[in-house]
Structure formats: structure tokens, C-alpha cells
Design a protein around this motif. Sequence first.
Motif, short mmCIF file in Angstrom:
data_model
loop_
_atom_site.label_atom_id
_atom_site.label_comp_id
_atom_site.label_asym_id
_atom_site.label_seq_id
_atom_site.Cartn_x
_atom_site.Cartn_y
_atom_site.Cartn_z
N ILE A 1 0.92 -1.21 0.06
CA ILE A 1 0.24 -0.08 0.02
C ILE A 1 1.05 1.17 -0.12
O ILE A 1 0.63 2.12 -0.77
N SER A 2 1.83 1.24 0.98
CA SER A 2 2.78 2.53 0.94
C SER A 2 3.42 2.65 -0.39
O SER A 2 3.56 4.07 -1.01
N LEU A 3 3.79 1.83 -1.13
CA LEU A 3 4.59 1.73 -2.50
C LEU A 3 3.42 2.08 -3.51
O LEU A 3 3.92 3.08 -4.35
N ALA A 4 2.29 1.79 -3.36
CA ALA A 4 1.22 2.15 -4.53
C ALA A 4 0.76 3.46 -4.33
O ALA A 4 0.82 4.25 -5.45
N LEU A 5 0.65 3.98 -2.83
CA LEU A 5 0.39 5.35 -3.12
C LEU A 5 1.59 6.33 -3.16
O LEU A 5 1.21 7.52 -3.91
N GLN A 6 2.65 5.99 -2.91
CA GLN A 6 3.98 6.71 -3.43
C GLN A 6 4.19 6.71 -5.08
O GLN A 6 4.36 7.92 -5.62
N LYS A 7 3.61 5.60 -5.61
CA LYS A 7 3.60 5.64 -7.13
C LYS A 7 2.58 6.65 -7.60
O LYS A 7 2.66 7.29 -8.75
N LYS A 8 1.54 7.05 -6.99
CA LYS A 8 0.35 7.98 -7.36
C LYS A 8 0.91 9.05 -6.92
O LYS A 8 0.03 10.18 -7.04
N GLY A 9 1.89 9.55 -6.43
CA GLY A 9 2.71 10.95 -5.89
C GLY A 9 2.27 11.48 -4.67
O GLY A 9 2.41 12.62 -4.26
N VAL A 10 1.82 10.36 -3.96
CA VAL A 10 1.58 10.84 -2.36
C VAL A 10 2.92 10.63 -1.52
O VAL A 10 3.57 9.74 -1.76
N THR A 11 3.05 11.49 -0.53
CA THR A 11 4.23 11.39 0.29
C THR A 11 3.44 10.56 1.51
O THR A 11 2.57 10.87 2.27
N VAL A 12 4.25 9.46 1.78
CA VAL A 12 3.98 8.55 2.56
C VAL A 12 4.63 8.41 3.86
O VAL A 12 5.89 8.52 3.63
N VAL A 13 3.99 8.14 4.77
CA VAL A 13 4.79 7.78 6.18
C VAL A 13 4.28 6.58 6.71
O VAL A 13 3.11 6.35 6.76
N ALA A 14 5.31 5.62 6.75
CA ALA A 14 5.02 4.16 7.29
C ALA A 14 5.07 4.09 8.62
O ALA A 14 6.05 3.92 8.99
N ASN A 15 3.95 3.76 9.08
CA ASN A 15 4.30 3.33 10.68
C ASN A 15 4.49 1.92 10.96
O ASN A 15 4.10 1.13 10.06
N TYR A 16 5.31 1.36 11.93
CA TYR A 16 5.64 -0.07 12.20
C TYR A 16 5.80 0.18 13.71
O TYR A 16 5.92 0.88 14.22
N ALA A 17 5.65 -1.36 14.10
CA ALA A 17 5.71 -1.28 15.49
C ALA A 17 6.90 -2.12 16.17
O ALA A 17 7.18 -2.14 17.14
N ARG B 1 -4.04 -2.22 -4.81
CA ARG B 1 -4.80 -1.82 -5.87
C ARG B 1 -6.28 -1.10 -5.50
O ARG B 1 -6.65 -0.14 -5.98
N GLY B 2 -6.91 -1.90 -4.72
CA GLY B 2 -8.02 -1.35 -3.83
C GLY B 2 -7.69 -0.26 -3.18
O GLY B 2 -8.78 0.64 -3.00
N VAL B 3 -6.82 0.06 -2.48
CA VAL B 3 -6.64 1.08 -1.57
C VAL B 3 -6.47 2.30 -2.42
O VAL B 3 -7.09 3.46 -2.03
N THR B 4 -5.65 2.28 -3.25
CA THR B 4 -5.35 3.40 -4.17
C THR B 4 -6.90 4.04 -5.06
O THR B 4 -7.11 5.08 -5.07
N PHE B 5 -7.54 2.85 -5.42
CA PHE B 5 -8.89 3.21 -5.86
C PHE B 5 -9.68 4.20 -4.88
O PHE B 5 -10.21 5.21 -5.16
N LEU B 6 -9.76 3.90 -3.80
CA LEU B 6 -10.55 4.34 -2.74
C LEU B 6 -9.86 5.67 -2.28
O LEU B 6 -10.63 6.54 -1.79
N CYS B 7 -8.67 5.91 -2.67
CA CYS B 7 -8.09 7.09 -2.02
C CYS B 7 -7.88 8.29 -3.29
O CYS B 7 -7.54 9.24 -3.05
N GLY B 8 -8.45 7.88 -4.59
CA GLY B 8 -8.44 8.64 -5.66
C GLY B 8 -9.19 10.04 -5.33
O GLY B 8 -10.13 10.19 -4.74
N GLU B 9 -8.60 11.07 -6.02
CA GLU B 9 -9.23 12.48 -5.88
C GLU B 9 -10.94 12.24 -6.60
O GLU B 9 -11.74 12.78 -5.97
#
Length: 240
Positions: free
Chosen positions: A18-34, A213-221
Motif C-alpha cells: 500500500i505504501s509503495l502504491a500510494l507513493q507511485k500515485k505521487g502521495v507523500t507516505v509515512v509508514a508506521n511500524y511496531a 490496488r483497491g486502496v489506491t482506488f478508494l483514495c483517488g481524487e
Amino acid sequence: MARVAIVTGGTRGIGEAISLALQKKGVTVVANYAGNDAKAQEFTDRTGIIARKWNVGDFDACQSNIEQIEAEVGPVDILVNNAGITRDGTILKMTYQDWKEVMDVNLGGCFNMAKGVFLGMRSRGWGRIVNVGSVNGQAGQYGQVNYAAAKSGIHGFTKALAQEGAKAGVTVNAIAPGYIDTDMVAAVPQDVLAKIVAKVPVGRLGHADEIARGVTFLCGEDAGFITGSTMSINGGQHMY
Ligand code: CAA
């Protein structure tokens, strides 16, 4: 200005995709991890995506990390509540700790994170929240009363929050993945997993990219009219 996203559990498995797919769409991503520092460092070195460590089950840690991210990177436009853990076992063997940890991280994490970003999204008139549920929250799964309850809760949480965000341009949706070829699914005993996969009409495990792919679809403008929905991506395992 590029949109800013937080992806919880965003350095491994489905979250990494998901992080990579959003980055590919031009989004600035911060990835959390535990937990896995080495993997997070490798992820950042390879992708340039910032990784930040905190437990999404900890309310205060969520608020302080969101504040710092907003100060350093910018207001959060997109939240993907992906972080999840399993503590599988039949109810007779499951401890209260197993129950609580899964509820705190998988369901509590959605509240803790949404609470921190929702007011800002509403005041700016735009936001996308995607919560990662599960086929096992829809259909139940032997040995997962904790996980199924938490994931099922995510689906109710999504529909309620969608109503609160709708007028202000904040959409809230869920994805319900089936069995995906990640470390989490690899931990299921081979013979048990083989029986589950045998019942998946598509006949295989899914790939993390197929969820992203589903996540980027739902996050689209252009996804502003999609809210309160659950997108099942499960190879046909559960249809309803
Ligand atoms: N339905 C009915 N009975 C079942 C069953 C099922 N689905 N699965 C197992 N049983 C029965 C077994 O046949 C066995 O019966 P007998 O004693 O009569 O032989 C009994 O239950 C005990 O089964 P196990 O040997 O499996 O019991 P265990 O205590 O060793 O293990 C378990 C239990 C940990 C739950 C194990 O079965 C397991 O790991 N199951 C998989 C759980 C699963 O699918 N987790 C998903 C993780 S991935 C994920 O969660 C991602 C996502 O969103 C999809």
C-alpha cells in the motif's frame, strides 16, 4: 501539493504494498511500524519512504506521532489503518492477553488513528480513510474469535465514521482481504492453509499488490462518492 498519507503497519506485507502504491500515485507516505527495525530500515533505504515506530494500540503514542508528522511532513490527507496482528487459537486456549492485544491493535488502532486525523480532514474539506478488515471478519474463522471480532468491528466502525465524514468530504471505506501471501498467512499451519486455499474459487493466495490496488482506488481524487463501502478482495472465497 502532494497529498500526505499515513499507512499503519506500512513497512511489511500488505502495508508495504500500500505504501509503495500510494507513493507511485505521487502521495507523500509515512509508514508506521511496531516491531521490526531491521525491516523498516531496509524498507526506507530501498523506497525513500519515512518509517516511524509506534504501537497503534497506544492512544497517546498515536496522537503524539500524528502531531509530529503533521508538523514535519504536512497535514494528513489519507489514513490507511492496515496494522494488524494475529494471536490464533481456539477459545479454550486463547488467553485474555491474546484477546486484548488483538482488539487493541486491530480495532483500537483504527479509533486511535482516526481520532488524531479526523478533525483536520474535516476542517480542510477532504480526507480518505481506508480500514483494512478481513474476510475472516465477514465470515468468521475457526481459531480466531479475537481477530474475527476485531475485523468485524472494523466494518461497523467504517460505516459509522463514513456518516460522520460524508458532508465534509471525508470518505471512510474498508477493504476486506482474503488470504494473501504475507508472513501472517505463512504462519498458518501448512495443512490448515491448504484446506482453506482449496475452497478459494480463484485457487490461490492473493498478492499484496492486489489489495493495494483497491486502496489506491478508494483514495483517488475522483473517489468522493464512494463511502461506507467494503471492497472484498478475496478470490471469491466469500460472496454475499
Ligand atoms: N472447522 C471445524 N473444525 C476445525 C476447523 C474448522 N475450520 N479447523 C480445525 N478444526 C478441528 C480439527 O479438525 C480438530 O478436530 P479433532 O480434534 O477432532 O481432530 C480440532 O479442530 C483442533 O484443530 P487443530 O489441530 O487445528 O487445533 P490447534 O489447537 O492445534 O490449532 C488453530 C487451532 C490455531 C486455530 C489452527 O487450526 C489454525 O491455525 N487455524 C488457522 C486459523 C486461520 O485461518 N488464521 C488466519 C491467519 S491469517 C489472517 O488472519 C489474515 C486474514 O485476514 C485472512
